[in-house]
Design a protein around this motif. Sequence first.
Motif, mmCIF file in Angstrom:
data_model
loop_
_atom_site.group_PDB
_atom_site.id
_atom_site.type_symbol
_atom_site.label_atom_id
_atom_site.label_comp_id
_atom_site.label_asym_id
_atom_site.label_seq_id
_atom_site.Cartn_x
_atom_site.Cartn_y
_atom_site.Cartn_z
ATOM 1 N N UNK A 1 0.832 -1.221 0.000
ATOM 2 C CA UNK A 1 0.000 0.000 0.000
ATOM 3 C C UNK A 1 0.855 1.255 0.000
ATOM 4 N N UNK A 2 2.046 1.181 0.611
ATOM 5 C CA UNK A 2 2.940 2.339 0.638
ATOM 6 C C UNK A 2 3.588 2.611 -0.715
ATOM 7 N N UNK A 3 3.545 1.630 -1.631
ATOM 8 C CA UNK A 3 4.297 1.746 -2.877
ATOM 9 C C UNK A 3 3.458 1.514 -4.132
ATOM 10 N N UNK A 4 2.245 1.006 -3.954
ATOM 11 C CA UNK A 4 1.404 0.626 -5.090
ATOM 12 C C UNK A 4 0.004 1.195 -4.897
ATOM 13 N N UNK A 5 -0.819 1.000 -5.887
ATOM 14 C CA UNK A 5 -2.237 1.357 -5.789
ATOM 15 C C UNK A 5 -3.062 0.090 -5.961
ATOM 16 N N UNK A 6 -4.345 0.212 -5.635
ATOM 17 C CA UNK A 6 -5.296 -0.875 -5.874
ATOM 18 C C UNK A 6 -4.801 -2.202 -5.295
ATOM 19 N N UNK A 7 -4.409 -2.186 -4.023
ATOM 20 C CA UNK A 7 -3.948 -3.409 -3.367
ATOM 21 C C UNK A 7 -5.162 -4.282 -3.053
ATOM 22 N N UNK A 8 -5.125 -5.528 -3.512
ATOM 23 C CA UNK A 8 -6.258 -6.434 -3.389
ATOM 24 C C UNK A 8 -5.879 -7.619 -2.497
#
Length: 382
Positions: free
Chosen positions: A236-243
């Motif tokens: 979440x700190x480095x990416x978007x749309x964490x699933x």
Amino acid sequence: MITINAENPAYSADPAFVLSRPQRTVTASAGGRVFHSPAEAVAQLRARRVTHIVGALPFTPGAPTALWAPDTISVTDGPRAARSVTAPDIAVTEHLPEPEEHLRRVAAAVRLLADPAQPLRKVVLARALRARADRTVRAADLLDLLVSTDPAGNGYLVDLSAAGGLFTGRHLVGSSPEILVRRIGTEVTSHPLAGSARRVPENALADRIAAETLLGSAKDQHEHGFVVDHVAGVLRDRCTDVRTPARPDLTETPAMWHLGTTIGATVPVAGPSALELAAALHPTPAVCGTPTAAAARLIAELEGERGFYAGAVGWCDAEGNGEWMVSIRCAELAADNRTLVAYAGGGIVAESDPEDELAETTGKLQRVLGPLGVAGRPAAVP
């Protein structure tokens, strides 16, 4: 020279690096450019001074890495086409530590974890077996024995010489089911495993009961949750749309059932590479514990330095694509090409039972030792 999508990778010379996976196999030679940290390797990739990095990260961040830019690399579809090889006669010569000592360590950790006044919530404790072959053996032969006995064709080999010192001439060989991180284009995947049970392959009903018991185990769900929270938080700190799925599913290997969760995320094209994500995620609670610093201190106190066991093995290209596997289900082949040290660990929480934890490591060790035909009891040291 970089060879991509080669149809018939040569087996005439032993590779310095192999990562065999169901989707693709990356095979690479040694290289002249060695990198002493992930950050140094990432800088060279981003500057496009090199096209690929391959190798291994140690368990302890900051310890010597085995990362290099290979002179040649091939990427082929599907898992490695394992050759038919005959294993040498290999016998266990030493338990590291003895099973009774491992039981004592686990029991001490359980008592510590039961104390609400201290911060530790999980720690992964490992043990090892030293074995010796009756003749010299090639690391590539050990790899083929492991790949040929893995239904998914998982396997890896890394020449650790790039780390220098005592690692010169050593090889790490294994068959890991656990994806630390994979990035292809803008899509990121991690598949952490935590919570395990030995399989009963000779009895289908008992095997299914073992799987269902694991899936319903509050203790193993608790242990698994630490890992999922860590991985999702880093992404979440480095990416978007964490699933992140609400519950884990079952992952099977020839010897074990595991709880696994497939976590997905998205990165921009210029976002963190697979190697950067691997360095940020490692070590996860699946191989260390939580909180990380407290667990790592206890591991160092009880086990000493782990080297490349429970580190990460993988590759990354200048576009950021790559895949890094947690370096478990592995053995280190010494420079004499006869001495092996095989490793296995288990996550300890306050609800853990020492005898169960010892049995779990025995099952995990069998994934490496079984295909090599290794006898389970110590023999006299030659």
